[in-house]
Design a protein around this motif. Structure first.
Motif, mmCIF file in Angstrom:
data_model
loop_
_atom_site.group_PDB
_atom_site.id
_atom_site.type_symbol
_atom_site.label_atom_id
_atom_site.label_comp_id
_atom_site.label_asym_id
_atom_site.label_seq_id
_atom_site.Cartn_x
_atom_site.Cartn_y
_atom_site.Cartn_z
ATOM 1 N N LEU A 295 0.654 4.141 -2.887
ATOM 2 C CA LEU A 295 0.325 5.544 -2.621
ATOM 3 C C LEU A 295 1.428 6.481 -3.118
ATOM 4 N N ARG A 296 2.676 6.112 -2.856
ATOM 5 C CA ARG A 296 3.779 6.965 -3.321
ATOM 6 C C ARG A 296 3.866 6.975 -4.840
ATOM 7 N N THR B 142 7.049 3.142 -10.064
ATOM 8 C CA THR B 142 6.966 1.998 -9.158
ATOM 9 C C THR B 142 8.254 1.193 -9.176
ATOM 10 N N ARG C 103 0.834 -1.206 0.000
ATOM 11 C CA ARG C 103 0.000 0.000 0.000
ATOM 12 C C ARG C 103 0.867 1.253 0.000
ATOM 13 N N SER C 104 1.962 1.216 0.742
ATOM 14 C CA SER C 104 2.853 2.373 0.798
ATOM 15 C C SER C 104 3.436 2.682 -0.570
ATOM 16 N N VAL D 189 1.435 6.366 -7.102
ATOM 17 C CA VAL D 189 0.327 7.110 -7.696
ATOM 18 C C VAL D 189 0.501 8.608 -7.448
ATOM 19 N N GLY D 190 0.924 8.975 -6.236
ATOM 20 C CA GLY D 190 1.121 10.389 -5.914
ATOM 21 C C GLY D 190 2.157 11.039 -6.820
ATOM 22 N N LEU D 191 3.310 10.389 -6.983
ATOM 23 C CA LEU D 191 4.355 10.935 -7.852
ATOM 24 C C LEU D 191 3.917 10.943 -9.318
ATOM 25 N N THR D 192 3.148 9.925 -9.704
ATOM 26 C CA THR D 192 2.647 9.885 -11.084
ATOM 27 C C THR D 192 1.742 11.076 -11.368
ATOM 28 N N ILE D 193 0.833 11.368 -10.437
ATOM 29 C CA ILE D 193 -0.083 12.497 -10.623
ATOM 30 C C ILE D 193 0.691 13.810 -10.703
ATOM 31 N N VAL D 194 1.689 13.971 -9.830
ATOM 32 C CA VAL D 194 2.499 15.194 -9.851
ATOM 33 C C VAL D 194 3.191 15.362 -11.202
#
Length: 233
Positions: A24-25, A92, A20-21, A27-32
């Protein structure tokens, strides 16, 4: 059989906190990164369309500004869709070591520890992987246009090859180094390609495709250990 066993073992560990960690990281970096890409695209188009466009022997062509503006809207809409998978996969891969370690802690607890991968090396590998994915998918647009009915199979086969090659290499070189990983990959190229293709097929499904890089990393960690055990017999 080794592919299915590895895949279902990876699915069974999706609830792991470390999985999960990474999700989240990643997906977060991908969106940024996608937001930054869209902002840069809009900035570039605005810079080009800010003045009257003049062509040799023709003069001012005011309607080209409208074409650029509409193209910008289309680009901003399509860019995240097109880049989501390669960017998420590449990011990832930066955290693959954590996923692989979580798999080994649960399923292969007696293995000796592996040295941590320097963040700079992981970043270089991820950037290289991202570049290969983007270039390959851009070039594949030509094949999609020429062989439209076969486009899904071209997408799955090509990305399956790339994902399988990269994830297996990253999983294996933790234990046997880059040269050893390449040698083992060469001996089992068919199995790795099939496994990568099984990972690539769900990439066409929105939201589901966000989980594929983690499932792929875990699956290929299992596949590496399975193939290593076969080689030792």
């Amino acid at each position: 059989m080794i592919i299915l066993n590895a895949f279902f073992a990876a699915l069974g560990q999706l609830g792991d906190a470390r999985f999960r960690s990474v999700l989240l990281r990643g997906v977060g970096l991908t969106i940024v990164l996608l937001v930054v890409a869209c902002v840069l695209a809009i900035w570039g188009i605005n810079a080009l369309s800010g003045q009257e466009i003049s062509l040799p022997f023709v003069g001012d062509v005011p309607w080209l500004n409208d074409v650029l503006n509409y193209s910008g809207i289309f680009l901003v809409l399509i860019l995240p869709v097109f880049l989501m998978v390669p960017v998420a996969s590449a990011i990832t891969s930066m955290f693959l070591d954590e996923v692989a370690q979580a798999v080994e802690d649960r399923h292969y607890p007696n293995l000796p520890p592996v040295p941590s991968v320097p963040i700079w090396d992981a970043l270089l590998d991820s950037v290289g992987f991202l570049g290969v994915l983007i270039v390959a998918n851009v070039l594949a647009l030509v094949l999609y246009a020429l062989f439209t009915p076969l486009a899904p199979f071209i997408f799955w086969g090509m990305n399956g090859f790339l994902l399988g090659r990269e994830y297996f290499t990253l999983a294996a070189m933790r234990r046997i180094g880059r040269d050893g990983a390449r040698a083992l990959r060469a001996r089992h190229a068919g199995t790795i390609w099939v496994a990568g293709t099984l990972m690539a097929i769900p990439l066409s499904v929105p939201l589901v495709n966000l989980f594929i890089p983690i499932i792929g990393a875990a699956t290929f960690t299992h596949i590496y250990h399975g193939l290593s055990r076969q080689a030792e017999r």
